[in-house]
Design an enzyme around this catalytic site. Structure first.
Site, PDB file in Angstrom:
ATOM      1  N   SER A  18       8.767 -15.714  -9.414  1.00 61.43           N
ATOM      2  CA  SER A  18       8.516 -16.856  -8.519  1.00 61.43           C
ATOM      3  C   SER A  18       8.259 -18.162  -9.263  1.00 61.43           C
ATOM      4  O   SER A  18       8.720 -19.215  -8.801  1.00 61.43           O
ATOM      5  CB  SER A  18       7.333 -16.564  -7.600  1.00 61.43           C
ATOM      6  OG  SER A  18       7.551 -15.392  -6.895  1.00 61.43           O
ATOM      7  N   LYS A  26       0.074  -6.779  -0.880  1.00 61.01           N
ATOM      8  CA  LYS A  26       0.530  -7.375   0.379  1.00 61.01           C
ATOM      9  C   LYS A  26      -0.256  -6.887   1.607  1.00 61.01           C
ATOM     10  O   LYS A  26      -0.504  -7.647   2.531  1.00 61.01           O
ATOM     11  CB  LYS A  26       2.029  -7.126   0.580  1.00 61.01           C
ATOM     12  CG  LYS A  26       2.882  -7.841  -0.465  1.00 61.01           C
ATOM     13  CD  LYS A  26       4.364  -7.613  -0.224  1.00 61.01           C
ATOM     14  CE  LYS A  26       5.172  -8.149  -1.399  1.00 61.01           C
ATOM     15  NZ  LYS A  26       6.620  -8.052  -1.183  1.00 61.01           N
ATOM     16  N   GLY A  29      15.081   4.482   2.085  1.00 55.99           N
ATOM     17  CA  GLY A  29      13.710   4.188   1.672  1.00 55.99           C
ATOM     18  C   GLY A  29      12.839   3.928   2.884  1.00 55.99           C
ATOM     19  O   GLY A  29      13.339   3.575   3.960  1.00 55.99           O
ATOM     20  N   GLY A  84       9.367   2.477   2.352  1.00 54.36           N
ATOM     21  CA  GLY A  84       8.176   1.757   1.885  1.00 54.36           C
ATOM     22  C   GLY A  84       7.993   0.465   2.672  1.00 54.36           C
ATOM     23  O   GLY A  84       8.575   0.285   3.745  1.00 54.36           O
ATOM     24  N   GLY A  85       7.189  -0.444   2.122  1.00 50.70           N
ATOM     25  CA  GLY A  85       6.900  -1.704   2.797  1.00 50.70           C
ATOM     26  C   GLY A  85       8.157  -2.527   3.029  1.00 50.70           C
ATOM     27  O   GLY A  85       8.332  -3.129   4.099  1.00 50.70           O
ATOM     28  N   GLY A  87      20.649  -8.445  -4.365  1.00 51.95           N
ATOM     29  CA  GLY A  87      19.230  -8.597  -4.047  1.00 51.95           C
ATOM     30  C   GLY A  87      18.593  -9.911  -4.468  1.00 51.95           C
ATOM     31  O   GLY A  87      17.588 -10.320  -3.881  1.00 51.95           O
TER      32      GLY A  87
HETATM   33  P1  ATR Z   1       8.385  -1.044  -1.437  1.00 54.67           P
HETATM   34  O1  ATR Z   1       7.113  -1.511  -0.832  1.00 54.67           O
HETATM   35  O2  ATR Z   1       9.025  -2.049  -2.366  1.00 54.67           O
HETATM   36  O3  ATR Z   1       9.371  -0.547  -0.426  1.00 54.67           O
HETATM   37  P2  ATR Z   1       7.387   1.591  -2.143  1.00 54.67           P
HETATM   38  O4  ATR Z   1       6.469   1.553  -0.986  1.00 54.67           O
HETATM   39  O5  ATR Z   1       6.868   2.083  -3.443  1.00 54.67           O
HETATM   40  O6  ATR Z   1       8.008   0.150  -2.447  1.00 54.67           O
HETATM   41  O7  ATR Z   1       8.681   2.439  -1.719  1.00 54.67           O
HETATM   42  C1  ATR Z   1       9.623   2.840  -2.632  1.00 54.67           C
HETATM   43  C2  ATR Z   1      10.719   3.622  -1.925  1.00 54.67           C
HETATM   44  O8  ATR Z   1      11.607   4.135  -2.934  1.00 54.67           O
HETATM   45  C3  ATR Z   1      10.184   4.842  -1.166  1.00 54.67           C
HETATM   46  O9  ATR Z   1      10.968   5.000   0.004  1.00 54.67           O
HETATM   47  C4  ATR Z   1      10.428   5.990  -2.161  1.00 54.67           C
HETATM   48  O10 ATR Z   1      10.583   7.272  -1.567  1.00 54.67           O
HETATM   49  P3  ATR Z   1       9.282   8.195  -1.258  1.00 54.67           P
HETATM   50  O11 ATR Z   1       8.668   7.641  -0.009  1.00 54.67           O
HETATM   51  O12 ATR Z   1       9.848   9.559  -1.057  1.00 54.67           O
HETATM   52  O13 ATR Z   1       8.383   8.087  -2.451  1.00 54.67           O
HETATM   53  C5  ATR Z   1      11.743   5.558  -2.772  1.00 54.67           C
HETATM   54  N1  ATR Z   1      11.992   6.214  -4.075  1.00 54.67           N
HETATM   55  C6  ATR Z   1      11.418   5.928  -5.258  1.00 54.67           C
HETATM   56  N2  ATR Z   1      11.903   6.733  -6.222  1.00 54.67           N
HETATM   57  C7  ATR Z   1      12.797   7.571  -5.632  1.00 54.67           C
HETATM   58  C8  ATR Z   1      13.637   8.653  -6.085  1.00 54.67           C
HETATM   59  N3  ATR Z   1      13.645   9.031  -7.375  1.00 54.67           N
HETATM   60  N4  ATR Z   1      14.433   9.269  -5.173  1.00 54.67           N
HETATM   61  C9  ATR Z   1      14.442   8.883  -3.878  1.00 54.67           C
HETATM   62  N5  ATR Z   1      13.667   7.882  -3.389  1.00 54.67           N
HETATM   63  C10 ATR Z   1      12.859   7.234  -4.255  1.00 54.67           C
END
Ligand code: ATR
Length: 275
Positions: free
Chosen positions: A16, A65, A127, A129-130, A239
């Site tokens: 940033s 966050k 995915g 996550g957030g 991205g």
């Molecule tokens: P963000 O807030 O940026 O979305 P996060 O909450 O850490 O980050 O989420 C990361 C995402 O990447 C999650 O959906 C995670 O899957 P899990 O919920 O099963 O942990 C996914 N992810 C990370 N490493 C992975 C891997 N090796 N294979 C599949 N999914 C992965």
């Protein structure tokens, strides 16, 4: 001198300052944008001291966050839906927050594929996550009919689905090759494909030729997923544009000017990403 910063833990990798520094120079504003490493547990105390520290506001990055969201006096509706805040400013001493990640994702998609809403009825989001939570909300708010969330841990995908019972489906990771077949838009929000992480080894041969493929990972600038999709003739959305667009609302709030996301800015930050 107007000052703002980004808080995170760690915060050294955050780009940033490059973005805001570019705009400050471009608009000849006497301002400063720095980094602040804030330990977990100290987020609310730091935010309450923004004014004393001479800051007009800040960005918030991983892992703060959700804690920032909880510390706000007022939150814009988009952030309420996501439960996370990444942009904070002071309004007569009150802490106000918004989530510009969703705006950044949508603006970047608009830039790359104008009028994408006309053709995207079904999206598949990888995915849960957030970032995924925000993107699902953003896509539905722009008229996408159904979203399938696929995640390694199915329970996290199911937790997102609770908030959108009619328009969300969940899929387990193993079924993905079949599930992407009817996707008009595929979005990777996982860390797979990021520098130092394993690649996302999803075969793309079941994808419709017209499908749009998007990745929120921007290190490297072109992930393996995007490179493979482009080679197959898909329109791709990288991205870095999302990162640039999410910075706009904060700059407007703190420095009072609406900055543009230009090719020049993209190249400036891309040069740093390339290293
Ligand atoms: P963000 O807030 O940026 O979305 P996060 O909450 O850490 O980050 O989420 C990361 C995402 O990447 C999650 O959906 C995670 O899957 P899990 O919920 O099963 O942990 C996914 N992810 C990370 N490493 C992975 C891997 N090796 N294979 C599949 N999914 C992965």
């Amino acid at each position: 001198m107007i000052r703002a910063c980004c808080i995170g833990w760690p915060v050294t990798h955050v780009r940033s300052p490059l973005i805001h520094g570019f705009w400050l120079k471009e608009h000849a504003i006497r301002g400063d944008y720095g980094r602040e490493a804030v330990e977990p547990g100290q987020v609310e105390a730091f935010l309450r001291s923004l004014n004393d520290r001479g800051y007009a506001g800040c960005n918030v990055t991983i892992p703060h966050k959700e804690a920032a969201f909880a510390a706000m006096d007022e939150v814009e509706p988009g952030a309420v839906a996501v439960g996370a805040v990444n942009t904070v400013w002071l309004d007569r001493g009150r802490l106000v927050g918004m989530n510009s990640d969703v705006i950044g994702f949508l603006k970047n998609l608009d830039d790359h594929v104008p009028n994408w809403e006309r053709e995207v009825r079904h999206a598949v989001v990888l995915g849960a996550g957030g970032a995924a939570r925000g993107i699902v909300h953003g896509l539905l708010s722009r008229g996408v009919e159904t979203v399938t969330v696929a995640n390694r841990s199915l329970s996290k995908a199911e937790a997102i689905a609770v908030a959108h019972p009619t328009s969300l489906r969940v899929a387990d990771w193993a079924s993905l090759p079949d599930r992407v077949a009817d996707a008009d838009l595929l979005v990777n929000t996982t860390s797979l494909g990021m520098k130092g992480q394993p690649a996302l080894d999803l075969p793309l041969d079941t994808l419709k030729p017209t499908a749009i493929v998007s990745d929120i990972v921007y290190v490297p600038l072109a992930t393996d997923l995007l490179t493979r999709a482009e080679a197959r003739g898909h329109r791709t959305v990288e991205g870095l544009g999302m990162l640039l667009h999410q910075a706009v609302p904060g700059f407007e709030k703190w420095f009072g000017i609406s900055p543009k996301v230009t090719r020049g800015l993209w190249e400036h930050v891309a040069a740093d990403v390339r290293g």
